[in-house]
Scaffold this motif. Sequence first.
Motif, PDB file in Angstrom:
ATOM      1  N   LEU A 311      95.670  75.496  -4.827  1.00 28.53           N
ATOM      2  CA  LEU A 311      94.669  74.179  -5.203  1.00 28.53           C
ATOM      3  C   LEU A 311      93.348  74.593  -5.322  1.00 28.53           C
ATOM      4  CD1 LEU A 311      94.250  70.970  -5.406  1.00 28.53           C
ATOM      5  CD2 LEU A 311      93.760  71.026  -2.719  1.00 28.53           C
ATOM      6  N   ALA A 312      92.878  75.568  -4.675  1.00 20.63           N
ATOM      7  CA  ALA A 312      91.456  75.993  -4.806  1.00 20.63           C
ATOM      8  C   ALA A 312      91.449  76.762  -6.382  1.00 20.63           C
ATOM      9  CB  ALA A 312      91.142  77.097  -4.014  1.00 20.63           C
ATOM     10  N   GLY A 341      91.239  82.381  -5.382  1.00 29.72           N
ATOM     11  CA  GLY A 341      91.067  81.120  -5.826  1.00 29.72           C
ATOM     12  C   GLY A 341      89.818  80.362  -5.209  1.00 29.72           C
ATOM     13  N   ILE A 342      89.753  80.661  -3.633  1.00 30.70           N
ATOM     14  CA  ILE A 342      88.716  80.159  -2.696  1.00 30.70           C
ATOM     15  C   ILE A 342      87.403  80.789  -3.074  1.00 30.70           C
ATOM     16  CG2 ILE A 342      89.183  81.710  -0.865  1.00 30.70           C
ATOM     17  CD1 ILE A 342      88.613  77.903  -0.784  1.00 30.70           C
ATOM     18  N   ARG A 380      84.611  75.172   1.513  1.00 33.93           N
ATOM     19  CA  ARG A 380      83.866  76.418   0.596  1.00 33.93           C
ATOM     20  C   ARG A 380      83.157  75.737  -0.524  1.00 33.93           C
ATOM     21  NH1 ARG A 380      85.892  81.433   1.250  1.00 33.93           N
ATOM     22  NH2 ARG A 380      84.339  82.028  -0.568  1.00 33.93           N
ATOM     23  N   ALA A 381      83.152  74.528  -0.795  1.00 38.73           N
ATOM     24  CA  ALA A 381      82.257  74.046  -2.023  1.00 38.73           C
ATOM     25  C   ALA A 381      81.497  72.845  -1.721  1.00 38.73           C
ATOM     26  CB  ALA A 381      83.329  73.273  -2.808  1.00 38.73           C
ATOM     27  N   PRO A 382      80.142  73.346  -0.955  1.00 44.14           N
ATOM     28  CA  PRO A 382      79.182  72.095  -0.674  1.00 44.14           C
ATOM     29  C   PRO A 382      78.446  71.460  -1.646  1.00 44.14           C
ATOM     30  CG  PRO A 382      78.532  74.498  -0.306  1.00 44.14           C
ATOM     31  CD  PRO A 382      79.723  74.548  -0.624  1.00 44.14           C
ATOM     32  N   CYS A 971      90.471  88.843   3.297  1.00 45.82           N
ATOM     33  CA  CYS A 971      91.295  87.845   2.459  1.00 45.82           C
ATOM     34  C   CYS A 971      90.502  86.888   1.760  1.00 45.82           C
ATOM     35  CB  CYS A 971      92.505  87.250   3.431  1.00 45.82           C
ATOM     36  SG  CYS A 971      91.359  85.986   4.308  1.00 45.82           S
ATOM     37  N   GLY A 972      89.196  86.773   2.164  1.00 50.60           N
ATOM     38  CA  GLY A 972      88.388  85.739   1.351  1.00 50.60           C
ATOM     39  C   GLY A 972      88.068  84.639   2.071  1.00 50.60           C
TER      40      GLY A 972
END
Length: 983
Positions: A311-312, A341-342, A380-382, A971-972
């Motif tokens: 999804l990311a 992706g993240i 991860r997406a503020p 892994c991020g």
Amino acid sequence: MRRNPIYQLHKKLFTLRFVLTADTKTEATSKNNDSCEDNSVLSERQLIRIEAVHRGFLYQHLYAAICLLMAGPNEVERVIVERDEDIEIVLPGRRVYVQVKTRVGSLNPSDIKGALQRFEEIRSEHTKGKRKGSASFIIASNAEPSTPLFERASSKDWPDDVQLHWPDGPAQEEVFLPSPPRNVWEAVSACSQLAGDLPFALLKPETLTWKLASMVMFASAGTPPRQDHSFSREELPQLFEQLVIQMQELPAPPPNYRTQLDEPMLLGDQKVRIISGLSGAGKTAWVAEAATHAPIPVTYIDVVDTPGPALASAVTREVAGRMFGRSSGKLGEILLPGASGIDMLGALSVKLGEEGLHAHIVIDNAHRVPASDIEVIVDRAPNFRFLLLGQPGFEISNLEARLAIQAETLHGWDEDTIATAIHDAGCQANFNDCERLARLTGGLPFYVLNAAAVATREYGGLIRDFCEEVEAQTHLVETAQEIILRRTFEGLPPDARETIAILSLADIALTRDEAIKLLQATCDLDVRASSARLRTLPRTGALELFGTSGLKIHDAVRIHGLAELAGQGNNLESKAKAALLEILTVSIRKDWTIAKLGLLIRLFGQLGNAKILVEFATNELFHEMGVWPEIEPFLISIAASVGEEAGTRLWALDGLVFNDLRDGNFEPAHDRIEEMQTLIDTGSLGVDEWLAWGMKKMLLKSMQREAKGVEELLAIVEKRLPAKSEHMRVFRYNRALALFNLGDNLGACTAASQLAEDYYEELGISPGDLIGRNAPQLSPLLPQDRDLTDTLKHLADTLDLLAQATGGKSASTAAVRIQAMKFYQLANAFDSLLRVGLDLVDDFVWINDFIGARQILENNIFPVLQGVGLSSRVLETRALYAVVLAYCGDHEAASKEVEQLKPFEKAMVPEQRLAFQEQKQIIERVRVFGGPRQREIYVPEHMQAIFSERRGAANALEPRKKVGRNERCPCGSGKKFKQCHGR
């Protein structure tokens, strides 16, 4: 004197207020005696003058907007605003100058004195030849002329080229000019009516009216790019379409949208919101309508087929493409090579924050994605504002708990709104009837409108009778909805049912032009009548609209439409299929899809076009499209038909054998090859047919390990082979493949390597040219003077064979497979692209590079799988993805992926079922005992550039060091190693 242009511009800027006041002095000055002090003015007379000025300019802009809408069919070359006159209409050899006047009372001689003087100056310019063509003049007013003015206009000294236009005045000769509206509201209505008659317009007429009026005002100010104050005839269609494009980026809203009870706001300051409701609750329609009026961009993404862990990547791709799609520099900072992706999502959020922006994104079908994956992207997406649309259930409840928020709902229409909707549909009901209908449908807009359509046709418009019958037939909501859909179709007018029936032949979205052409050809209608039919369908809920031009009959309705078409007799059905076939044949050359190809094949088969189907089956690329199930029944019929030509039957058998060999079905392949030989023995076929038989027989013997038979056939085929390079290369590939099938890997490897070199030479490139280039970047390096599709496909096949013959799992085989994937992509050989891609994932897993394997799946394989729609590869790809997720330590995601695949297990073919069962065991062992440690393999210097395409140069060159327990996990995820993969 002409009015000062600076003063005019100053006044026009005030029209943005769009002050819509009454048209009489009495109404303008009427005040509420109890109004608060803040609403008082110093001078009511001054207020009246200000309102009159704005009203006059707004009336003039609307009049000009009407002229724009009337220009197309009336040979108007150009419409000019606010230059020598209020409006100038340029026609071939003629120019008409229009002065627009608005008055509360009558139009007096003094009101037009200045206009007549100006007309005389312009007339003189034309007489002297300084302006081309003849000139005529119009004074258009909302007020009728006073008696003195009327008498003067009727006198002999009145200029012959000057006319007065007013409401209910004498009939006008100028068909390109409207009859002056009486007031602003009538002008809006007249303009909206014309806008509603535009063919193919998806915007609401009122929206288009205000857009055009604002653009007229823009041109009146002489603002670039309209310094010339004009609109040309040629740009009008583009102008109208431009407005549609700007307003229709999301699914199109219903033509008559009605607000639901306590509707939430689309945009807000909350970081994440959830809108939960059953299917049919109108969630997407609400978003589409609200986004039309949103002041900032809104990105929409449907994640119904997106695996949760991917999804990311999907969200990043959609938002970055929308907000920074034309800025390669900014995209370069976001889509970092080798980033997960993240990580890319986080980089995109940072970039938005640096520019002071927020991305508003709507995620539809959020209930189909694990809540944990949504929680990750939210964290991860503020600088994102998420609006999640989903159906009630476990995942939505899980989201509420994880995100500490409460889902909002769309409550449907209340009884008052239902009453309005069914009244407009010609029904009648009291409050109790509306309450019953609200209970029956949940107040969901789609089902309420359907119920109204049924009641109008079958129950005389009585909602009470309708509710009683439906309630008597079922007590389950699902069954009630099915009944409503069926009743709706049967209750539609005959024209609507016929239209739905014809369009139901297409299980893909057609463009508006294609749908209209289909109706024209089938029903002998003109464009206007066909468009009128289409305009009536959205309100029934039977027609889905996609973007600005796509439309399709709702899947739930298509079954009724096809039954209706069958009931009309063979003539109409055959006529409709032939018309659709012709439309798709043209369309697929411009924009092909797998779904469109599948429909085209079905139509060819249903209409008996055997030769075309055989041409499809004998084209190797056809077998790459995933549409074999569509054509196989037709080919079997053609091959068995003694009435067909021998050549047609042989090539049908050739296509069937080709697929048998791909699937390892030796027994049917053997029988069909024998049938091919029988046809060849008739002596009526040529060398190409013999070679097709010989190659297939040789390959079958090689797959059955009959070495002697292979040698004999190779010798015979080589003697009869035409002296052409392309034939020789195909023969060399099949010989190398036969060697591989016989177990001679060294011989196959040598032959494939030499053949690959020849193909590279044919293309004028070398393997080094592929380093650092993806398929689109490689295309310009290839010859542009001929079709290279077959050559690219054969080179990719050769490289794939070379990788298999090399054996083992290594950096060298991975590099060859990467090359093969690029050529498969250039040749649009998607099935082989995915197959080799999965082999490449196995290579990375074999060397314990699980992060690299996951990146290949998410960044390369899933986008192709979803974009092309190869359903045959979905299960094995997702099963392998689950294994990779487990090796990456994402056990929850792996477990959920397995759970989602379990319902398909019994339907899998035996080999696939066995592989899936083994994969489940691997995932469970890794969860319990842990898997191999993620590590980096030493890569030879000459291979590092190739590997950097997948992993990033830094990862390819630097061995992975031991990670401290309190360091960030590699892994991020952003978590500490001991809380993530170090657990």
